[in-house]
Design a protein around this motif. Sequence first.
Motif, PDB file in Angstrom:
ATOM      1  N   MET A  62     -40.640  25.542   0.628  1.00 56.57           N
ATOM      2  CA  MET A  62     -39.131  25.323   0.455  1.00 56.57           C
ATOM      3  C   MET A  62     -38.976  24.089  -0.310  1.00 56.57           C
ATOM      4  N   ARG A  63     -38.011  24.606  -1.471  1.00 57.57           N
ATOM      5  CA  ARG A  63     -37.677  23.523  -2.244  1.00 57.57           C
ATOM      6  C   ARG A  63     -36.273  22.928  -1.896  1.00 57.57           C
ATOM      7  N   LEU A  64     -35.723  21.732  -1.869  1.00 52.93           N
ATOM      8  CA  LEU A  64     -34.426  21.326  -1.602  1.00 52.93           C
ATOM      9  C   LEU A  64     -34.021  20.609  -2.827  1.00 52.93           C
ATOM     10  N   LEU A  65     -32.972  20.852  -3.304  1.00 58.29           N
ATOM     11  CA  LEU A  65     -32.282  20.426  -4.513  1.00 58.29           C
ATOM     12  C   LEU A  65     -30.963  20.050  -4.238  1.00 58.29           C
ATOM     13  N   ALA A  66     -30.637  18.479  -4.648  1.00 56.96           N
ATOM     14  CA  ALA A  66     -29.409  18.285  -4.655  1.00 56.96           C
ATOM     15  C   ALA A  66     -29.140  16.708  -5.358  1.00 56.96           C
ATOM     16  N   SER A  67     -27.864  16.943  -5.848  1.00 52.64           N
ATOM     17  CA  SER A  67     -27.700  15.794  -6.807  1.00 52.64           C
ATOM     18  C   SER A  67     -26.144  15.418  -6.610  1.00 52.64           C
ATOM     19  N   PRO A  68     -25.491  14.311  -6.685  1.00 52.75           N
ATOM     20  CA  PRO A  68     -23.919  13.828  -6.472  1.00 52.75           C
ATOM     21  C   PRO A  68     -23.307  14.622  -7.689  1.00 52.75           C
ATOM     22  N   SER A  69     -23.996  14.951  -8.753  1.00 55.72           N
ATOM     23  CA  SER A  69     -23.286  15.595  -9.906  1.00 55.72           C
ATOM     24  C   SER A  69     -23.151  17.031  -9.547  1.00 55.72           C
ATOM     25  N   ALA A  70     -24.033  17.485  -8.885  1.00 55.06           N
ATOM     26  CA  ALA A  70     -23.979  19.033  -8.768  1.00 55.06           C
ATOM     27  C   ALA A  70     -22.948  19.596  -7.526  1.00 55.06           C
TER      28      ALA A  70
END
Length: 124
Positions: free
Chosen positions: A107-115
Motif C-alpha cells: 500500500m502506498r500512501l500519498l499526501a501533500s498540503p498542496s494536493a
Amino acid sequence: MADMTTDTTIETMTLGDLQAMRPDDCNQLPFGVIGLDRSGIAKLYNATESRMAGLSPDKVIGSDFFGAVAQCMNNYLVAQRFEDEAELDTIIPYVLTLRMRPTQVRMRLLASPSAPLRYILIAR
C-alpha cells in the motif's frame, strides 16, 4: 512516453500523475486507487479497486472511507498517518481483512498540503 495505464506501478506513480489523470485512465490502472478529501470522504475509487474489493464506486464515493467502508485501515498505520503527516509518501506492507479473506498487499500512501486529495494505492 510510457503508457501510464499499463507501465505504471504504485512505486512509479506520482502525486502529480494522479492529480492530472482522467477518470477513465485511472480506471485502467492495474492497481487500486482511492482518493480521499481532508475529512476522509472518498472522492475517487477506481475500477481495479472496485473489482478487487467487491465494492461498487457508487457505494464508496461520498462515504466516510475509514469509518464506513474500510474500517480495517482505520488505525495508526493508515488513517492516522494521514492525520499526523501533512507530507506523506510511503509504501507499507499490509493485510486487508474486511469483507475478504486476509489478503497481503503493498500500500502506498500519498499526501501533500498542496494536493486536494490524499491517495491510497493498493497492489495485490
